[in-house]
Design an enzyme around this catalytic site. Sequence first.
Site: not given
Lengths: 286, 590
Positions: B460, B473
């Site tokens: 990401s 995350y």
Amino acid sequence: MTGLTAGVQHEITPELRGFREVQSLAAACAEAVAGQLRSGVTEREAARMQRTWLRERGVRDWFHLPFAWFGDRTAFAGVRVPLRFFPTDRKLEPGMPFILDLAPVYKGFTAHVGYAGCLGLNPLHDRLLADLEAHRELILREVRERRSLREIYEDVERLMTAQGYANRHRAHLFGVLAHKVNRVAEPRWSPQVFGFGAQAIKGLMSDAVHGHRDGWSPLWSPYRFSDHPPQPGLWAVGPHLGFRGTGAKFEEILVVTDSGDPKQSAFWLDDDLPHVRRWAEEKVAA
Amino acid sequence: MNLSQARERRVLTGGVDLCVAELGDAGRPTVVLVHGYPDSKEVWSDVAVRLAKHWHVVLYDVRGHGRSTAPKPLRGGFTLEKLTDDFLAVIDTVSPDRPVHVVGHDWGSVQAWEFVTVGRTEGRIASFTSMSGPSLDHFGHWIKRRMARPTPRRVGQLLGQGAKSWYVYMLHTPVLPELAWRGPLGKRWPRILERMEKVPAGDYPTASLPDDAAHGAWLYRDNVRARLSRPRADAYAHAPVQLITPTGDSFLSERLYDGLEDWVPTLLRRSLPAKHWVPRTRPDQLAAWIDEFVTAIESAGREGAPAQLTGAQGPYAQRFGGQLVLVTGAASGIGRATAFAFAEAGARIVAVDRDAEGAARTAEMARLIGAPAAWGEAVDVSDEAAMEKLAARVAAEYGIVDVLVNNAGIGLSGSFLETTSEEWKKVLDVNLWGVIHGCRIFGKQMADRGQGGHIVNMASAAAFQPSRVLPAYSTSKAAVLMLSECLRAELAEKSIGVSAICPGIVNTNITATTRFAGTDAAEEERLRKRTSRLYGRRNYPPARVADAILRAVVRNQAVVPVTPEARGARLLSRLSPGALRSVARLKPPL
């Protein structure tokens, strides 16, 4: 489904009958033109065929001039600006999906019909068409539940995503799923502005002004101004699925009333439309 | 089964005695495999045993090679005309009343181009699969066209191929090549192949290599100059051709096949990320493609219809057609879009997700848009035992995965101090351990097979963009990024590429299921809705990430930021990490 609207048949006023008549006329036009489409016909020609067919039957004004989209244009693939609504010289080929989108004004009534078809066999397109049925049911159910238009919009989008599709009505003008439909004045001269009938747009604008004052909008969009329960009146609802280079939609009129009875509070104006008949036939065949 | 179990016979033709080997049911359609230089028929052994399951497979040692005898004298004994005589003699023996399917590699392909473009073989060849060997006539025209109109690009192509053809000039010198092959080069050749081409050891090259190579020099001397200077003008193929181009071929440029459509009415192109000796390094893929091609031609022949070669079109169909692609998190968002993109390129799809219904739906839609086969599998990637089972089942039922996309992931937002250890565990279990399990289990299968492959890990932009609201995350994704880069280094020697994709803000339903640490249910729902709407407004479609993934696999890219904001963050993280750290302190407007 048919039973539901049959229950409200007696409620249908002459006004609704007028709208139903023009909607049937538009649907018949779409079916007739779709039946005449052959390999090599261009979008412009298909649009002209619709125009001619309706003019011959007394249509003089339009909410918008008929559109025709072929091939990946049915999914509005890669569309940023809405200018690509207008028919082009794209030719129809075997297996290609197409959409006819027409909104004639007839005797002061208007309708907005979307017709998705395909030249020859295309199993993917069949799938898209079949999956549209769930959207028709979802929209009616949630309108009857008086959920906010914005929420219903999001639920429609969620269902499309779950089905694996992209929401392509986002590419329509203002990203709308539906818009209000009104009676249209019939002056002697009604020009078109960028393909849209001036009278019908005028009606929509006046709705927008009134609605803005009362906190609602004649455009059913994903934005905050649609964060209100469905406004009584007639809505032309057109969910539009896109899957890579293939798109399909239907568009028809949903009647919303202020009745307390949920079944009377919202119903589809007419169940005798090509896409609804198609689903029924499929069920019988299955 | 291997070549030692093949039925052997001798075919006498034009003064030479050819060694012909047969495998498989002789009643089935015949596939003839023709080897190149400096090889013998053993170069095909891995492909042949795979094909023999369905077809009557025939191999022969080209004159002067392996256990076939050499013409006397050598000079003038290796012309394409004589090689065509040999081929006709072989097929008249093994398949007298049925046309054969020819497969050629290197010089075998050069010869077979002659077979498939001359009149006297018409009706005897049903199809031709070519790899790493152009038609000398087409090549001659290719050069002439570029000489006649030398634009800078064309001159570049000429010079590029000219440099790659160094060995052709060498082979034209008298005596020296023979001396080298019979001397040091012949001895070292197996080692060179192993090191440069990663050709695994086995029954190849055979002991006859020095002689084969010395004789084979006459293939070049008898044909190359003559054909390149005076190419035939009528070299049109009279059978469908499947062209397989290894993208890493050190001897032939991909550009050589530009304009091939002019010569071949029915052409199917494939590309393979591999070096020159594909029959040794990629037998599974070759056998699958040959099998598919021959099947298509045969079934078209039965119905009397022209051959419909493939359903999949588009830029990636050449590369991914028929490959097996496994995507995790395939029931929605980027995973689903990726499965569709591979399906559109004609790959077979295994769609894995916790959501069985969603995975099945992805598989169903994938079939509708071009996947020859697709399956939905319900598995939680964080469950190691389930992943082991899945891998065993996939290997047994569908084969070894060619491309693995570890996409499954969950979102978790909230400050570090409010994130509980359970929440940490959960996010790491899926986002990091899911990737580890995938890479470890499927990556091992890929490495063991030794025929290359590709792993895509979904990281990401949060992997290089710190943020006060996404500590868990971002940590999980940064770990995935580093894991991918380490794994890339390790698997490079196995020809397995590893790419980490860093999408950025993409309109998927990850926001609708993101856990917001330190909030109650109502507040969480509000935040989910709000972020979903923000992501919706950004409206970057998952299909574009899928395109980036396919491109990353084709180009074997290491780290791929996708959206402009991801690219910007990646650039900043290198130029001015301090600026990113300042951004990290901002509270997003939620």
